[in-house]
Scaffold this motif. Structure first.
Motif, PDB file in Angstrom:
ATOM      1  N   PHE A  58     -12.579   2.350  -6.862  1.00  0.00           N
ATOM      2  CA  PHE A  58     -11.591   3.023  -7.705  1.00  0.00           C
ATOM      3  C   PHE A  58     -10.174   2.716  -7.223  1.00  0.00           C
ATOM      4  O   PHE A  58      -9.293   2.368  -8.028  1.00  0.00           O
ATOM      5  CB  PHE A  58     -11.836   4.535  -7.694  1.00  0.00           C
ATOM      6  N   TYR A  59      -9.946   2.828  -5.924  1.00  0.00           N
ATOM      7  CA  TYR A  59      -8.597   2.568  -5.406  1.00  0.00           C
ATOM      8  C   TYR A  59      -8.231   1.087  -5.528  1.00  0.00           C
ATOM      9  O   TYR A  59      -7.045   0.734  -5.692  1.00  0.00           O
ATOM     10  CB  TYR A  59      -8.496   3.017  -3.956  1.00  0.00           C
ATOM     11  N   ALA A  60      -9.225   0.186  -5.470  1.00  0.00           N
ATOM     12  CA  ALA A  60      -8.939  -1.243  -5.680  1.00  0.00           C
ATOM     13  C   ALA A  60      -8.521  -1.488  -7.131  1.00  0.00           C
ATOM     14  O   ALA A  60      -7.629  -2.314  -7.398  1.00  0.00           O
ATOM     15  CB  ALA A  60     -10.158  -2.085  -5.322  1.00  0.00           C
ATOM     16  N   LEU A  61      -9.147  -0.771  -8.087  1.00  0.00           N
ATOM     17  CA  LEU A  61      -8.799  -0.921  -9.499  1.00  0.00           C
ATOM     18  C   LEU A  61      -7.474  -0.243  -9.830  1.00  0.00           C
ATOM     19  O   LEU A  61      -6.695  -0.749 -10.649  1.00  0.00           O
ATOM     20  CB  LEU A  61      -9.915  -0.318 -10.371  1.00  0.00           C
ATOM     21  N   TYR A  62      -7.213   0.886  -9.180  1.00  0.00           N
ATOM     22  CA  TYR A  62      -6.002   1.677  -9.485  1.00  0.00           C
ATOM     23  C   TYR A  62      -5.311   2.062  -8.176  1.00  0.00           C
ATOM     24  O   TYR A  62      -5.359   3.220  -7.742  1.00  0.00           O
ATOM     25  CB  TYR A  62      -6.374   2.931 -10.280  1.00  0.00           C
ATOM     26  N   PRO A  63      -4.664   1.110  -7.525  1.00  0.00           N
ATOM     27  CA  PRO A  63      -4.087   1.375  -6.196  1.00  0.00           C
ATOM     28  C   PRO A  63      -3.018   2.463  -6.199  1.00  0.00           C
ATOM     29  O   PRO A  63      -2.841   3.156  -5.202  1.00  0.00           O
ATOM     30  CB  PRO A  63      -3.509   0.016  -5.789  1.00  0.00           C
ATOM     31  N   ALA A  64      -2.322   2.647  -7.318  1.00  0.00           N
ATOM     32  CA  ALA A  64      -1.274   3.669  -7.356  1.00  0.00           C
ATOM     33  C   ALA A  64      -1.845   5.075  -7.201  1.00  0.00           C
ATOM     34  O   ALA A  64      -1.145   5.995  -6.747  1.00  0.00           O
ATOM     35  CB  ALA A  64      -0.490   3.573  -8.665  1.00  0.00           C
ATOM     36  N   ALA A  65      -3.119   5.265  -7.570  1.00  0.00           N
ATOM     37  CA  ALA A  65      -3.725   6.600  -7.492  1.00  0.00           C
ATOM     38  C   ALA A  65      -3.775   7.118  -6.065  1.00  0.00           C
ATOM     39  O   ALA A  65      -3.688   8.323  -5.837  1.00  0.00           O
ATOM     40  CB  ALA A  65      -5.131   6.568  -8.087  1.00  0.00           C
ATOM     41  N   ARG A  66      -3.913   6.206  -5.116  1.00  0.00           N
ATOM     42  CA  ARG A  66      -3.993   6.663  -3.717  1.00  0.00           C
ATOM     43  C   ARG A  66      -2.667   7.256  -3.271  1.00  0.00           C
ATOM     44  O   ARG A  66      -2.628   8.295  -2.600  1.00  0.00           O
ATOM     45  CB  ARG A  66      -4.401   5.501  -2.820  1.00  0.00           C
TER      46      ARG A  66
END
Length: 450
Positions: free
Chosen positions: A98-106
């Protein structure tokens, strides 16, 4: 397909499909927390197919309405045969993907929704690490009260809020059918009362599993039986390594058909032995506990014995939903009384969550050489204090029935120093004076809305 590709596909598929429309449930999870480390974990437990997934969707739609972007939300359902055999590393793979797909979420903070997480080994330790190290708000669901509570005790002391979700309540059923529900203290016209009684009959017949409500009665029964069979297979036989799946299914059917009645483990043991079914008393007692852990049914012990080690040995049992009882009752049975008692129990179970044993019990007492039974005592068995006495009777037209029900409540009110009690009926409404106070006869549709 590589395993990591499957995880990424599930995450992307959910984003592309969007969050489904939902029928909003009454279960309140409070205001969403802003993502940060050391947040409280929200835990929803309940029977399979009762709506836990859609309660997560409801929360996600709420976040969307507050301006949270979907790419900050991770939803993952672990009930997927392609993920088997489950490995502890699966949880980290899902989060890392998930964080690889949407790094801004972290950096911005993620909202994490893990559905049926109890399937994964060591999930408690993983979530504890996420809570300690990630800027996140975490929601999880599961179908086992015991597994979730035991993991939570070891990993999340003081770090979680547990909520139980059940099939639709009567109030939710009316709102599902009509779009609105009257306030419980409203003044009801005769036409309002007639409509609500009509919906009560429908609720007792069709129950509160949403997916069954648009089916024909025959198809609804088939679905409910499949729900129960799947739960037995996954949450009883597989989880507890039960060696005799046929016995687990047979005993469940016996328990479900007994909803609202006393279930004696010894009696069932002797019955099964006479039918040449291999069984032991301990096995039956264990199975009854497993069914309860899986939210298929609940045992209601006698108030004065509810804290005993063998309290289940001759308890009353109640299906998680009146229609689930109906799916296993004999086709020729006249069972409105059992359906109503099951609905009343489930309403009490919602109102008095099982924080400690003995919050909802039955009562057997003797007075002047007469034995009395009260269907439900709401109270605290540890302190031997009763706060409410509830009797269920579909019809009190018979003078013998009327005298029996009122005498039981009158004696119980004297024992617990209470000035009032309740009889839930199909139609009657009256305040009935008795020696110790007053018995309120209340139509079930009105009591269930309160």
């Amino acid at each position: 397909m590589a395993f990591s590709d499957l995880v990424a596909q599930k995450i992307k598929d959910f984003e592309q499909q969007g969050i489904p429309q939902v029928f909003e449930r009454d279960l309140d999870l409070g205001n969403p927390q802003e993502p940060k480390r050391d947040n409280i974990v929200y835990v929803i437990v309940g029977a399979r197919r009762c709506g836990k997934t859609y309660r997560l969707y409801q929360e996600m739609r709420r976040l969307l309405s507050q301006g949270v972007e979907l790419n900050r939300m991770l939803y993952f359902n672990f009930e997927d045969e392609r993920l088997r055999p489950y490995e502890p590393s699966l949880l980290a793979d899902v989060l890392d993907t998930f964080y690889a797909l949407y790094p801004a979420a972290r950096g911005e903070g993620a909202y994490i929704f893990f559905d049926e997480i109890q399937e994964i080994p060591e999930w408690g330790a993983f979530l504890r690490r996420v809570v300690d190290t990630e800027k996140a708000t975490v929601y999880v669901t599961g179908s086992s009260s015991k597994m979730l509570s035991s993991e939570l005790k070891s990993e999340f002391r003081g770090r979680s809020l547990v909520r139980e979700l059940f099939p639709l309540s009567f109030s939710e059923y009316v709102r599902y059918k009509t779009g609105s529900v009257p306030e419980s203290d409203a003044l009801f016209s005769s036409s309002d009362a007639a409509l609500l009684r009509h919906h009560l009959v429908g609720y007792l017949e069709r129950g509160g599993f949403i997916a069954t409500l648009e089916q024909t009665p025959a198809d609804a029964i088939q679905l409910l039986q499949e729900y129960a069979s799947r739960t037995v297979a996954m949450d009883v036989v597989e989880r507890y390594d039960v060696k005799n799946p046929r016995l687990a299914s047979l005993f469940l059917a016996r328990c479900m058909a007994s909803s609202g009645r006393e279930l004696s483990v010894n009696k069932v043991y002797n019955e099964f032995k006479s039918r040449q079914i291999p069984v032991s008393r301990n096995t039956l007692s264990d199975l009854l506990e497993y069914y309860e852990d899986a939210y298929l049914l609940f045992s209601v012990p006698e108030f004065t014995r509810s804290l005993a080690n063998n309290a289940r040995s001759a308890s009353k049992v109640y299906a998680v939903d009146p229609a689930m009882f109906g799916a296993f009752s004999p086709a020729s049975a006249s069972d409105q009384g059992q359906r109503l008692e099951t609905a009343v129990f489930n309403a009490l179970r919602r109102r008095t969550p099982a924080v400690r044993s003995g919050s909802v019990c039955r009562l057997l007492i003797k007075e002047k050489n007469k034995s009395h039974e009260v269907d439900f005592v709401a109270g605290d068995a540890l302190l031997m204090q009763a706060y409410g006495l509830i009797q269920v009777s579909t019809d009190m037209a018979s003078e013998k029935t009327r005298e029996r029900e009122i005498a039981a409540l009158d004696a119980s009110m004297a024992q617990f120093d209470l000035g009032e009690s309740t009889i839930v009926t199909m139609d009657e409404q009256a305040d009935i004076p008795c020696e110790r106070g007053v018995v309120h006869a209340v139509p079930a549709w009105k009591w269930l809305l309160s």
